[in-house]
Design a protein around this motif. Structure first.
Motif, PDB file in Angstrom:
ATOM      1  N   GLY A 109       0.812  -1.203   0.000  1.00 42.24           N
ATOM      2  CA  GLY A 109       0.000   0.000   0.000  1.00 42.24           C
ATOM      3  C   GLY A 109       0.849   1.258   0.000  1.00 42.24           C
ATOM      4  N   MET A 110       0.291   2.346  -0.503  1.00 45.24           N
ATOM      5  CA  MET A 110       0.946   3.651  -0.545  1.00 45.24           C
ATOM      6  C   MET A 110       2.244   3.605  -1.339  1.00 45.24           C
ATOM      7  N   CYS A 111       2.247   2.843  -2.419  1.00 48.52           N
ATOM      8  CA  CYS A 111       3.444   2.672  -3.248  1.00 48.52           C
ATOM      9  C   CYS A 111       3.629   3.889  -4.162  1.00 48.52           C
ATOM     10  N   GLY A 112       4.742   4.586  -3.973  1.00 58.31           N
ATOM     11  CA  GLY A 112       5.006   5.764  -4.787  1.00 58.31           C
ATOM     12  C   GLY A 112       5.204   5.449  -6.252  1.00 58.31           C
ATOM     13  N   GLY A 113       5.818   4.300  -6.541  1.00 60.18           N
ATOM     14  CA  GLY A 113       6.025   3.909  -7.930  1.00 60.18           C
ATOM     15  C   GLY A 113       4.722   3.656  -8.658  1.00 60.18           C
ATOM     16  N   CYS A 114       3.809   2.956  -7.974  1.00 60.67           N
ATOM     17  CA  CYS A 114       2.511   2.683  -8.589  1.00 60.67           C
ATOM     18  C   CYS A 114       1.701   3.961  -8.752  1.00 60.67           C
ATOM     19  N   LYS A 115       1.819   4.865  -7.777  1.00 60.97           N
ATOM     20  CA  LYS A 115       1.116   6.144  -7.888  1.00 60.97           C
ATOM     21  C   LYS A 115       1.633   6.938  -9.085  1.00 60.97           C
ATOM     22  N   ALA A 116       2.958   6.923  -9.278  1.00 59.72           N
ATOM     23  CA  ALA A 116       3.541   7.629 -10.416  1.00 59.72           C
ATOM     24  C   ALA A 116       3.109   6.994 -11.736  1.00 59.72           C
ATOM     25  N   ALA A 117       2.992   5.657 -11.737  1.00 61.21           N
ATOM     26  CA  ALA A 117       2.529   4.975 -12.948  1.00 61.21           C
ATOM     27  C   ALA A 117       1.098   5.384 -13.278  1.00 61.21           C
ATOM     28  N   LEU A 118       0.305   5.578 -12.235  1.00 68.17           N
ATOM     29  CA  LEU A 118      -1.094   5.937 -12.415  1.00 68.17           C
ATOM     30  C   LEU A 118      -1.254   7.376 -12.895  1.00 68.17           C
ATOM     31  N   THR A 119      -0.565   8.298 -12.255  1.00 66.64           N
ATOM     32  CA  THR A 119      -0.717   9.718 -12.613  1.00 66.64           C
ATOM     33  C   THR A 119       0.091  10.103 -13.839  1.00 66.64           C
ATOM     34  N   GLN A 120       1.168   9.351 -14.100  1.00 72.13           N
ATOM     35  CA  GLN A 120       2.108   9.644 -15.185  1.00 72.13           C
ATOM     36  C   GLN A 120       2.716  11.056 -15.047  1.00 72.13           C
ATOM     37  N   ASP A 121       2.867  11.500 -13.803  1.00 71.50           N
ATOM     38  CA  ASP A 121       3.442  12.825 -13.554  1.00 71.50           C
ATOM     39  C   ASP A 121       4.889  12.934 -14.022  1.00 71.50           C
ATOM     40  N   LEU A 122       5.588  11.803 -14.075  1.00 70.28           N
ATOM     41  CA  LEU A 122       6.991  11.835 -14.469  1.00 70.28           C
ATOM     42  C   LEU A 122       7.189  11.565 -15.959  1.00 70.28           C
ATOM     43  N   HIS A 123       6.107  11.398 -16.670  1.00 69.30           N
ATOM     44  CA  HIS A 123       6.195  11.098 -18.102  1.00 69.30           C
ATOM     45  C   HIS A 123       6.962  12.197 -18.842  1.00 69.30           C
ATOM     46  N   GLY A 124       7.984  11.801 -19.600  1.00 62.75           N
ATOM     47  CA  GLY A 124       8.772  12.754 -20.362  1.00 62.75           C
ATOM     48  C   GLY A 124       9.927  13.378 -19.607  1.00 62.75           C
ATOM     49  N   ALA A 125      10.105  13.012 -18.331  1.00 57.09           N
ATOM     50  CA  ALA A 125      11.207  13.576 -17.551  1.00 57.09           C
ATOM     51  C   ALA A 125      12.547  13.046 -18.043  1.00 57.09           C
ATOM     52  N   GLU A 126      13.582  13.832 -17.867  1.00 61.84           N
ATOM     53  CA  GLU A 126      14.928  13.431 -18.256  1.00 61.84           C
ATOM     54  C   GLU A 126      15.505  12.463 -17.235  1.00 61.84           C
ATOM     55  N   PRO A 127      16.385  11.541 -17.682  1.00 60.86           N
ATOM     56  CA  PRO A 127      17.080  10.668 -16.734  1.00 60.86           C
ATOM     57  C   PRO A 127      17.809  11.501 -15.687  1.00 60.86           C
TER      58      PRO A 127
END
Length: 218
Positions: A109-127
């Protein structure tokens, strides 16, 4: 000796001293046996989240479980393209050389990785700015779409659905590895999905037949 400039390291050293004075002394026979090698029966694939330590959740002694941790407890599909395949290498080592009899994918529960996958807030970010995380959790893109359509991309209902789906994705990807497929077919390897709820400390196990996660009863 305390280091005023590095209290975080001091905390680790203090913990090491407690380990030497307590667990090391109390389990000397265990540690003596482990110096000859390891023979765990279970591999656990878990999240890197600092709140979810498989050895603590399952209350195991040193040498009992072989653990791999990464963002969102993901297993990539089998592939032979050039690259550094860390999870695949660990899986191969556990299944082929340690000959574990069980692989457990442990979501939480409360997994930050899964939350990011859901919101796609990091989509397009640079390495280095979130791009590595974004590329990694893209493994969940296909599972995300129906969840986003039904529950949206925010709130605990959607997040929990994504967390549970991630466990199933990793199980599916495990079965793309020839060594896993072969050993599961002959009964020498079992795959299990599990989910630990941080909020209440309850472990859930996946019934792959029904697709439901049920709490482990006391």
């Amino acid at each position: 000796m305390q280091n005023d400039e590095n209290p975080a390291l001091d905390a680790l050293i203090d913990g090491y001293h407690r380990f030497r004075e307590n667990d090391w002394q109390q389990q000397r026979e265990r540690w003596s046996a482990l110096k000859e090698g390891q023979s765990p029966k279970t591999m656990v694939i878990a999240c890197s989240d600092s709140r979810v330590d498989p050895t603590q959740i399952f209350d195991v002694d040193p040498g009992e479980i072989f653990v791999v941790r990464n963002v969102a407890a993901m297993v990539p599909p089998f592939e032979t393209t050039p690259g550094k395949h860390g999870v695949s290498a660990a899986l191969e080592f556990a299944v082929q050389f340690l000959k574990v009899s069980q692989v457990v994918v442990l979501g939480h529960g409360m997994c930050g990785g899964c939350k990011a996958a859901l919101t796609q807030d990091l989509h397009g970010a640079e390495p280095g700015q979130g791009g590595f995380v974004s590329n990694w959790i893209a493994l969940l893109d296909d599972a995300r779409d129906p969840i986003a359509q039904e529950h949206g991309t925010t709130g605990r209902t959607a997040e929990r659905a994504m967390e549970l789906a991630a466990v199933k994705v990793s199980l599916d990807n495990l079965r793309t590895f020839p060594c896993v497929k072969e050993k599961e077919a002959d009964g020498s390897l079992t795959l299990r999905g599990a989910y630990f709820a941080i909020a209440d400390g309850v472990l859930h196990l996946l019934d792959e037949g029904s697709g439901a996660f049920s709490p482990v009863m006391q």
